[in-house]
Enzyme design. Structure first.
Site, mmCIF file in Angstrom:
data_model
loop_
_atom_site.group_PDB
_atom_site.id
_atom_site.type_symbol
_atom_site.label_atom_id
_atom_site.label_comp_id
_atom_site.label_asym_id
_atom_site.label_seq_id
_atom_site.Cartn_x
_atom_site.Cartn_y
_atom_site.Cartn_z
ATOM 1 C CB SER A 666 2.873 0.023 -8.713
ATOM 2 O OG SER A 666 2.029 1.120 -8.493
ATOM 3 C CG ASP A 739 -2.526 -1.426 -2.776
ATOM 4 O OD1 ASP A 739 -2.220 -0.253 -2.499
ATOM 5 O OD2 ASP A 739 -2.081 -2.019 -3.775
ATOM 6 C CG HIS A 773 1.310 0.121 -3.523
ATOM 7 N ND1 HIS A 773 0.465 -0.488 -4.423
ATOM 8 C CD2 HIS A 773 2.244 0.757 -4.273
ATOM 9 C CE1 HIS A 773 0.855 -0.227 -5.657
ATOM 10 N NE2 HIS A 773 1.938 0.522 -5.587
#
Length: 803
Positions: A666, A739, A773
């Site tokens: 991330s 995601d 994610h």
């Protein structure tokens, strides 16, 4: 192993160009064994420490499970067959342990291979309710603790579309959200739609985060309304009774005395810009039969929220019940029209309205910053939290309900972990609500700091906080050499507490401790699930970057490693940048070297088994300088942090400065791409699920509240995509193709891959099927670890050693 194909793209010196399908691969056995280790059970203990509830946890689901049909609506991901989330984590069964005798019991009565979740004790803690999810429905079960038997109680399936599925009303009564139609009755998609999807704005500002899975068409609206509509239902002694009419319930809660319900229901029009929680809604008070008592607010869509982290809509917010009174509802109203920069003495007012809700609301207090939270205590004390995210500042106040006065106890930076006294210790009052346990005659309440950051690392503590003198007195602190924190205070007066203890050699376990007498009883005996990590070493290393800011990281070295005999090792640095307003806060020591090493799928610690030195949690602070904002010299500070970490490991004689990889997930992936674009410090990079073009998050990101149009140069300079032509160090990009995180759309990795490839860089892009994610599929995780291992072996361990 299933032969699902991954999308695999390669560029640069390995292949001039390429696109291939690759069957799932396995990493080295030592890595696979760590990933697939059986997780220890979740633990819950009743208030009197008589019964322990152990919830077995499932390992990772298969990719086939992830690939089941899924609806993406209003920021939700739903299973269209059972009115539940499509990506939930479930348990695999329960056990009960009688603490006085130490005897364990298996819980019977629920389906084989049940997917269990949402377990909750009843008020007297003699029963436990939980959900059981199957392919086509979600059901409610109740465990009788005395008999250790579970019984299904509902007739109509549970609707879990918007969460908040059920609540105990009393020891024998549950309120829950039920479905109103079978899934087979869902609206069918027309081959020819009624017309095009149209959105329009007529001059009204509506800045918004880049949410995913939003409503996009009228058909999406139909589906959302169908799946989100539920019927509030009461179950009591085997009898089900409907409460009011079906509605789209965002939330429902009982008053402390159980006489009223507060509901928040969605109404049309549904937004195409924000998620379900931001749709227009109505907040109401109902009686227990569902009859409307009072409408508290008609709230608009959150689309109109002004940009800026401390700005809010000019409407009531934060509706809740007051825990220390039978039926009083509270909420907050901005005094600055929702604009924090407006010069006013107070920014928020806190209001209350008591049953029967027929009078005007009373203002209890005002806050100088944005109101955040209140924890109720007794007639003389409640603790109020206020703060400003833009300034990383918090304030803790004491509210005296009897006197109606609010006084400041202390101000604290959000990033100052050393000086936080901890959270107030609570107990259940006569309505079963958690309120602060106050010693009025001695003028203190207990605080529990389960982190306890200090210059010596994290040392959790329990303290008395004397609110009249505004000081704390630590009465117990974790000794050095281990990591132990108080889970709950069982007996306030006698100092009996439930604690969780671990050390580098001992897995986390639970203890019942008499703190004044320093006596204890072990409640669990969980064993080490990671025998493959036996013998590794871990230490908290401290070092300093070029501008004298102190940094730390967790250094792992292989079992049996001797630097004098074995020489320097290839290095992996894994990190995640954070912003600070203060260099002193940035320099604080975080974490403990005395914690047991656990390994999640996202961890870099796997590679200590492959002969690498691993610097995990390497601090990467971005600090505000000379009145500027932290990000104003983001790139320069990243480089200082990285150089300092490499120099430290080289100076220790354990790390080879010419064989270093950097990685992150991330925002850590964003960091990685930036470091590869602007330095030659590394032999390789691993960037997972990152955002690389900040113009795709134009209304702010992380703690940056300026918009792209307010800071075009900043957004451009911080974007590694801008400098893709400079990324020549081999970069492994990994992204879940589904995601769901705002800002990290898969197009980020796709476009960065194409840009690097277009300039002749060495890059590989792996798109993991069905992953969000956070990755979950077992085959995907094993393959991800194989990809990372291959990359590190080829470009880092295999690189020329230093001389």
């Amino acid at each position: 192993m299933k032969k699902i194909l991954l999308t695999l793209l390669l560029g640069g010196s390995l292949l001039a160009s390429g696109q291939d399908g690759l069957s799932y691969q396995l990493p080295p056995k030592a890595i696979a064994d760590l990933l697939l280790a059986r997780p220890t059970p979740g633990v819950s203990i009743d208030d009197k420490a008589q019964w322990m509830f152990l919830a077995e946890r499932n390992s990772y689901p298969s990719v086939e499970e992830l690939g089941q049909p899924e609806l993406r609506l209003a920021g939700l991901r739903l299973n269209p067959a059972n009115f539940g989330p499509s990506r939930a984590s479930y348990g695999a069964g329960f056990r009960l342990k009688h603490i006085p005798t130490g005897k364990e019991y298996a819980v019977s009565g629920f389906p084989a291979n049940a997917l269990t979740g949402a377990a909750t004790w009843n008020p007297s803690q003699t029963k436990i309710a939980f959900t059981s999810t199957s392919a086509d429905r979600i059901d409610l079960y109740v465990i009788d603790v005395a008999t250790q038997k579970a019984t299904k109680i509902n007739n109509q399936p549970v609707n879990a579309t918007l969460g908040g599925m059920f609540v105990w009303a009393d020891d024998n009564t549950i309120l829950y959200k039920a479905t109103t139609a079978p899934a087979s009755a869902a609206p069918k998609k027309r081959v020819t739609p009624k017309g095009p999807a149209v959105q329009e704005n007529k001059g009204k500002a509506a800045p918004s985060a880049t949410f995913q899975d939003l409503i996009k068409t009228p058909y999406d609206e139909e589906l959302f309304a169908f799946y989100a509509t539920s019927q509030l239902t009461q179950w009591k002694a085997g009898v089900e009774t409907k409460i009011g009419a079906p509605a789209i319930y965002l939330s429902f809660s009982l008053s402390p005395d159980k006489s009223y319900l507060m509901t928040r229901t969605v109404r049309k029009p549904f937004s195409y810009l924000v998620t379900a929680g931001g749709f227009p809604s109505t907040v109401s008070i109902l009686d227990r039969n569902g009859k409307l008592v009072k409408t508290l607010a008609e709230l608009p869509s959150s689309e109109g929220t002004p940009s800026g982290y401390d700005n809010t809509q000019n409407v009531p917010r934060g509706f809740d019940w007051r825990d220390d009174e039978p039926a009083t509802v509270t909420w907050v109203m901005p005094l600055d029209s929702g604009l924090i920069k407006k010069q006013v003495p107070h920014h928020d007012a806190f209001l209350a309205l008591a049953a029967p809700f027929s009078s005007a609301p009373r203002e209890l207090f005002r806050t100088e910053m944005r109101f955040r939270n209140v924890t109720w205590g007794n007639a003389s004390l409640a603790i109020v939290e206020e703060g400003l995210r833009s300034r990383q500042m918090t304030r803790t106040d004491r509210f005296n309900p009897s006197a109606g006065t609010l006084e400041k106890l202390y101000d604290l930076s959000q990033t100052d972990t050393y000086n936080w006294p901890g959270a107030p210790v609570t107990h259940r009052n006569r309505w079963g609500r958690n309120v602060i346990e106050v010693s009025d005659d001695k003028g203190y309440f207990l605080t529990n700091n389960q982190v306890g950051s200090s210059p010596d690392g994290d040392l959790p503590f329990l303290a008395r906080y004397y609110y009249g003198e505004r000081k704390k007195e630590v009465i117990w602190r974790c000794p050095k050499g281990q990591y132990e924190y108080v889970v709950d205070v069982v007996d306030f007066d006698k100092g009996i507490a439930l604690t969780r203890r671990e050390s580098p050699q001992a897995a986390p376990n639970y203890f019942l401790r008499n703190l004044p007498a320093n006596a204890e009883k072990a409640l669990t005996a969980f064993t080490d699930p990671y025998p493959g990590l036996k013998g590794i070493s871990k230490q908290k290393v401290k070092y300093q970057r070029a501008d004298s800011v102190d940094l730390t990281g967790d250094l792992y070295l292989p079992a049996g490693y001797d630097k004098d005999r074995d020489g320097t090792l290839p290095v992996i640095i894994w990190a995640y940048p954070r912003e600070y307003q203060s260099a002193a806060d940035a320099a604080q020591v975080r974490g403990s070297q005395y914690r047991f090493t656990t390994v999640s799928w996202a961890s870099p610690v796997f590679w200590v088994t492959q002969g690498y030195a691993v610097l995990d949690n390497a601090e990467m602070p971005i600090v505000a300088k000379s009145g500027a904002r932290p990000n104003d010299n983001f790139r320069e500070q990243l480089v200082w942090n990285a150089e300092a970490a490499i120099n430290k490991l080289a100076d220790m004689g354990v790390g080879d400065r010419n064989r270093v990889a950097v990685g992150g997930h991330s925002y850590g992936a964003f960091m990685t791409a930036n470091l590869l674009a602007h330095t030659k410090l590394f032999k390789a990079g691993i960037a997972r699920s990152g955002a690389y073009n900040r113009t795709l998050t134009p209304f702010g990101f992380q703690n940056e509240e300026r918009t792209y149009w307010q800071a075009r140069e900043l957004y451009t300079e911080m974007s590694p995509f801008t400098y893709a032509d400079q990324i020549k160090t081999p970069l492994l990009l990994i992204h879940g193709d589904s995601d769901d995180n705002p800002g990290t759309f898969p197009i980020n990795s796709e476009r960065l891959y194409n840009a690097i490839k277009g300039h002749g860089g060495t890059v590989r892009y792996v798109s993991l099927p069905y992953e969000a994610h956070s990755y979950r599929g077992k085959e995907n995780l094993l393959h991800m670890l194989w990809e990372q291992n291959q990359w590190l072996e080829q470009y880092v361990k295999g690189a020329n050693k230093s001389f």
